[in-house]
Design a protein around this motif. Structure first.
Motif, PDB file in Angstrom:
ATOM      1  N   PRO A  76     -13.639  42.119 -36.929  1.00 33.83           N
ATOM      2  CA  PRO A  76     -13.191  42.299 -38.310  1.00 33.83           C
ATOM      3  C   PRO A  76     -12.413  43.602 -38.471  1.00 33.83           C
ATOM      4  CG  PRO A  76     -15.517  42.828 -38.103  1.00 33.83           C
ATOM      5  CD  PRO A  76     -15.075  42.344 -36.769  1.00 33.83           C
ATOM      6  N   GLN A  77     -11.572  43.626 -39.502  1.00 38.12           N
ATOM      7  CA  GLN A  77     -10.828  44.851 -39.780  1.00 38.12           C
ATOM      8  C   GLN A  77     -11.829  45.933 -40.182  1.00 38.12           C
ATOM      9  OE1 GLN A  77      -7.470  43.804 -41.942  1.00 38.12           O
ATOM     10  NE2 GLN A  77      -6.979  45.858 -42.611  1.00 38.12           N
ATOM     11  N   SER A  78     -11.737  47.067 -39.594  1.00 38.76           N
ATOM     12  CA  SER A  78     -12.710  48.105 -39.912  1.00 38.76           C
ATOM     13  C   SER A  78     -12.090  49.447 -39.582  1.00 38.76           C
ATOM     14  CB  SER A  78     -13.971  47.897 -39.073  1.00 38.76           C
ATOM     15  OG  SER A  78     -13.678  48.234 -37.736  1.00 38.76           O
ATOM     16  N   ASP A  79     -12.887  50.491 -39.736  1.00 41.76           N
ATOM     17  CA  ASP A  79     -12.358  51.805 -39.418  1.00 41.76           C
ATOM     18  C   ASP A  79     -12.285  51.987 -37.897  1.00 41.76           C
ATOM     19  OD1 ASP A  79     -15.025  51.701 -39.087  1.00 41.76           O
ATOM     20  OD2 ASP A  79     -15.484  53.539 -40.190  1.00 41.76           O
ATOM     21  N   HIS A  80     -12.813  51.023 -37.174  1.00 43.63           N
ATOM     22  CA  HIS A  80     -12.749  51.112 -35.715  1.00 43.63           C
ATOM     23  C   HIS A  80     -11.579  50.250 -35.230  1.00 43.63           C
ATOM     24  CE1 HIS A  80     -13.850  51.359 -31.584  1.00 43.63           C
ATOM     25  NE2 HIS A  80     -14.077  50.066 -31.495  1.00 43.63           N
ATOM     26  N   TYR A  81     -10.520  50.881 -34.876  1.00 44.78           N
ATOM     27  CA  TYR A  81      -9.316  50.144 -34.456  1.00 44.78           C
ATOM     28  C   TYR A  81      -8.753  50.837 -33.223  1.00 44.78           C
ATOM     29  CZ  TYR A  81      -4.576  48.127 -34.674  1.00 44.78           C
ATOM     30  OH  TYR A  81      -3.384  47.482 -34.386  1.00 44.78           O
ATOM     31  N   ILE A  82      -8.613  50.090 -32.148  1.00 47.53           N
ATOM     32  CA  ILE A  82      -7.916  50.621 -30.972  1.00 47.53           C
ATOM     33  C   ILE A  82      -6.834  49.607 -30.604  1.00 47.53           C
ATOM     34  CG2 ILE A  82      -8.103  51.361 -28.557  1.00 47.53           C
ATOM     35  CD1 ILE A  82     -10.985  52.173 -29.105  1.00 47.53           C
ATOM     36  N   GLY A  83      -5.602  50.046 -30.707  1.00 47.57           N
ATOM     37  CA  GLY A  83      -4.475  49.190 -30.357  1.00 47.57           C
ATOM     38  C   GLY A  83      -3.834  49.706 -29.081  1.00 47.57           C
ATOM     39  N   ARG A  84      -2.843  48.962 -28.612  1.00 47.99           N
ATOM     40  CA  ARG A  84      -2.182  49.409 -27.377  1.00 47.99           C
ATOM     41  C   ARG A  84      -0.796  48.808 -27.247  1.00 47.99           C
ATOM     42  NH1 ARG A  84      -1.011  44.563 -25.099  1.00 47.99           N
ATOM     43  NH2 ARG A  84      -2.732  43.420 -24.229  1.00 47.99           N
ATOM     44  N   PHE A  85       0.008  49.496 -26.448  1.00 49.02           N
ATOM     45  CA  PHE A  85       1.321  48.986 -26.051  1.00 49.02           C
ATOM     46  C   PHE A  85       1.265  48.969 -24.529  1.00 49.02           C
ATOM     47  CE2 PHE A  85       5.866  50.314 -25.003  1.00 49.02           C
ATOM     48  CZ  PHE A  85       6.365  49.022 -25.083  1.00 49.02           C
ATOM     49  N   ALA A  86       1.628  47.807 -23.938  1.00 44.77           N
ATOM     50  CA  ALA A  86       1.385  47.636 -22.498  1.00 44.77           C
ATOM     51  C   ALA A  86       2.630  47.124 -21.780  1.00 44.77           C
ATOM     52  CB  ALA A  86       0.211  46.669 -22.311  1.00 44.77           C
ATOM     53  N   PRO A  87       3.653  47.942 -21.670  1.00 40.67           N
ATOM     54  CA  PRO A  87       4.891  47.461 -21.038  1.00 40.67           C
ATOM     55  C   PRO A  87       4.777  47.341 -19.523  1.00 40.67           C
ATOM     56  CG  PRO A  87       5.089  49.790 -21.549  1.00 40.67           C
ATOM     57  CD  PRO A  87       3.757  49.343 -22.090  1.00 40.67           C
ATOM     58  N   SER A  88       5.532  46.396 -18.970  1.00 39.98           N
ATOM     59  CA  SER A  88       5.657  46.279 -17.513  1.00 39.98           C
ATOM     60  C   SER A  88       6.905  47.056 -17.115  1.00 39.98           C
ATOM     61  CB  SER A  88       5.834  44.814 -17.106  1.00 39.98           C
ATOM     62  OG  SER A  88       4.756  44.059 -17.583  1.00 39.98           O
ATOM     63  N   PRO A  89       6.779  47.992 -16.195  1.00 37.65           N
ATOM     64  CA  PRO A  89       7.944  48.840 -15.869  1.00 37.65           C
ATOM     65  C   PRO A  89       8.865  48.182 -14.845  1.00 37.65           C
ATOM     66  CG  PRO A  89       6.032  49.602 -14.676  1.00 37.65           C
ATOM     67  CD  PRO A  89       5.575  48.409 -15.468  1.00 37.65           C
ATOM     68  N   THR A  90       9.286  46.955 -15.157  1.00 41.88           N
ATOM     69  CA  THR A  90      10.199  46.258 -14.246  1.00 41.88           C
ATOM     70  C   THR A  90      11.637  46.640 -14.541  1.00 41.88           C
ATOM     71  OG1 THR A  90      10.062  44.417 -15.778  1.00 41.88           O
ATOM     72  CG2 THR A  90       8.683  44.288 -13.836  1.00 41.88           C
ATOM     73  N   GLY A  91      11.856  47.268 -15.677  1.00 42.93           N
ATOM     74  CA  GLY A  91      13.174  47.752 -16.062  1.00 42.93           C
ATOM     75  C   GLY A  91      12.977  48.642 -17.270  1.00 42.93           C
ATOM     76  N   PRO A  92      13.964  49.448 -17.632  1.00 44.11           N
ATOM     77  CA  PRO A  92      13.782  50.385 -18.743  1.00 44.11           C
ATOM     78  C   PRO A  92      13.502  49.675 -20.071  1.00 44.11           C
ATOM     79  CG  PRO A  92      15.971  50.609 -17.721  1.00 44.11           C
ATOM     80  CD  PRO A  92      15.291  49.494 -17.027  1.00 44.11           C
ATOM     81  N   LEU A  93      12.934  50.400 -20.995  1.00 47.72           N
ATOM     82  CA  LEU A  93      12.610  49.849 -22.309  1.00 47.72           C
ATOM     83  C   LEU A  93      13.882  49.328 -22.987  1.00 47.72           C
ATOM     84  CD1 LEU A  93       9.612  50.334 -23.386  1.00 47.72           C
ATOM     85  CD2 LEU A  93      10.684  51.725 -25.124  1.00 47.72           C
ATOM     86  N   HIS A  94      13.834  48.098 -23.488  1.00 42.36           N
ATOM     87  CA  HIS A  94      14.997  47.506 -24.157  1.00 42.36           C
ATOM     88  C   HIS A  94      14.593  47.113 -25.580  1.00 42.36           C
ATOM     89  CE1 HIS A  94      12.962  43.739 -23.349  1.00 42.36           C
ATOM     90  NE2 HIS A  94      12.895  44.079 -22.072  1.00 42.36           N
ATOM     91  N   ALA A  95      15.538  46.504 -26.295  1.00 41.73           N
ATOM     92  CA  ALA A  95      15.282  46.217 -27.711  1.00 41.73           C
ATOM     93  C   ALA A  95      14.041  45.343 -27.899  1.00 41.73           C
ATOM     94  CB  ALA A  95      16.506  45.540 -28.326  1.00 41.73           C
TER      95      ALA A  95
END
Ligand code: GLU
Length: 307
Positions: free
Chosen positions: A8-27
């Motif tokens: 449930p939505q709560s004050d406990h929130y852990i999010g993430r961004f998990a890119p694969s470095p197969t090439g530079p960040l794109h749009a």
């Protein structure tokens, strides 16, 4: 059917961004970064970054570092330490060991699986017909390691979840995925296992990522259930495509985001915001963008009826 009630939505929130470095960040990757970052901010949560270099052959040297430097240039500071999947092999092995009884060695090659004509899973992988389920066929040697999914007629053969934006989704693992690979023929651990192990290890409560991964989510939930780890909430955002309708990636020739000035950095962020449909069309500076963007994300969630 196993329908998962996610955290449930709560004050406990852990999010993430998990890119694969197969090439530079794109749009395309910037859209996932921005959505996950803003969702963490509006929930007053943590935003972690994990470099998914589990496939060491496709991960180019220095690309992960370049991604991190770019995030900082754009004003997106992560919390805690960056996790690199290439350093997590023992954790993946331990999780695999914990799945004993549900896994088996497979000696089939790609061609043999395609020839079985069971079809192609929603994510483009050939559906495995279960040839090696009861032991390697005579004359075959192990290539990969697979996890068994419930048989077609069982009660637990469907996995469902409610995407915060797309709504309910159900997948029939036996016919839509088949037994899937946890360790690949090239010796690398598979994305499906690594992502589940790491989301659990990092205590991730909320996954916000591109919709190209929505079809992988039931497999990941299935693994979470086998490993007895919590299932996060999921929100999948639209995928950026090129003029040919292909998902942006290094393979489809996506241009790297490489802002040479603050103005260009703001412009790149505004383009991603516009793609997501954020009601935010201008900003004169990075500070101005980051001041306005969280409210715009909250408004978008409200407009889309997202949880
Ligand atoms: N590493 C994956 C990608 O770059 C994303 C994985 C995820 O967010 O679960 O497409």
């Amino acid at each position: 059917m196993t329908d998962v009630q996610t955290a449930p939505q709560s004050d406990h929130y852990i999010g993430r961004f998990a890119p694969s470095p197969t090439g530079p960040l794109h749009a395309g990757s910037l859209v996932a970064a921005l959505a996950s970052y803003l969702d963490a901010k509006v929930h007053r949560g943590a935003w972690l970054v994990r470099i998914e270099d589990v496939d060491e052959e496709r991960s180019a040297t220095g690309v992960g570092e370049g991604m991190l430097a770019l995030l900082q240039t754009l004003g997106m500071q992560w919390d805690g330490e960056v996790l690199w999947q290439s350093r997590r092999k023992e954790a993946y092995q331990a999780a695999f060991d914990a799945l004993a009884g549900h896994t088996y060695p497979c000696g089939c090659n790609r061609r043999e699986i395609l020839d079985s004509r069971l079809g192609i899973a929603p994510d483009g992988a050939a559906i495995y017909p279960g040839t090696c389920r009861h032991g390697l066929a005579p004359g075959k040697t192990m290539r990969s390691l697979r996890v068994r999914v419930p048989d077609a007629e069982g009660q637990a053969d469907r996995v469902g979840f409610t995407d915060r934006m797309a709504g309910p989704m159900v997948q029939h693992l036996a016919t839509q995925s088949g037994d899937f690979v946890l360790k690949r023929a090239d010796g690398f651990w598979a994305y499906q296992l690594a992502v589940v192990v790491d989301d659990a290890a990092q205590g991730v409560t909320d996954v916000v990522r591109g919709a190209d991964l929505i079809d992988s989510t039931p497999r990941q939930i299935y693994l979470q259930q086998l490993l007895c780890v919590p299932t996060p909430r999921y929100l999948h955002v639209p995928v950026v495509r090129n003029a040919n309708g292909e998902k942006l990636s290094k393979q489809t020739g996506a241009a790297a985001i490489a802002p040479g000035s603050e103005r260009e950095a703001v412009a790149a962020l505004l383009r991603s915001a516009a793609f997501l449909g954020l009601p935010l069309t201008r900003a004169d500076s990075l500070a101005g963008f980051w001041h306005a963007a969280p409210d715009a994300w909250s408004e978008l969630l409200r407009l889309r009826g997202a949880a």
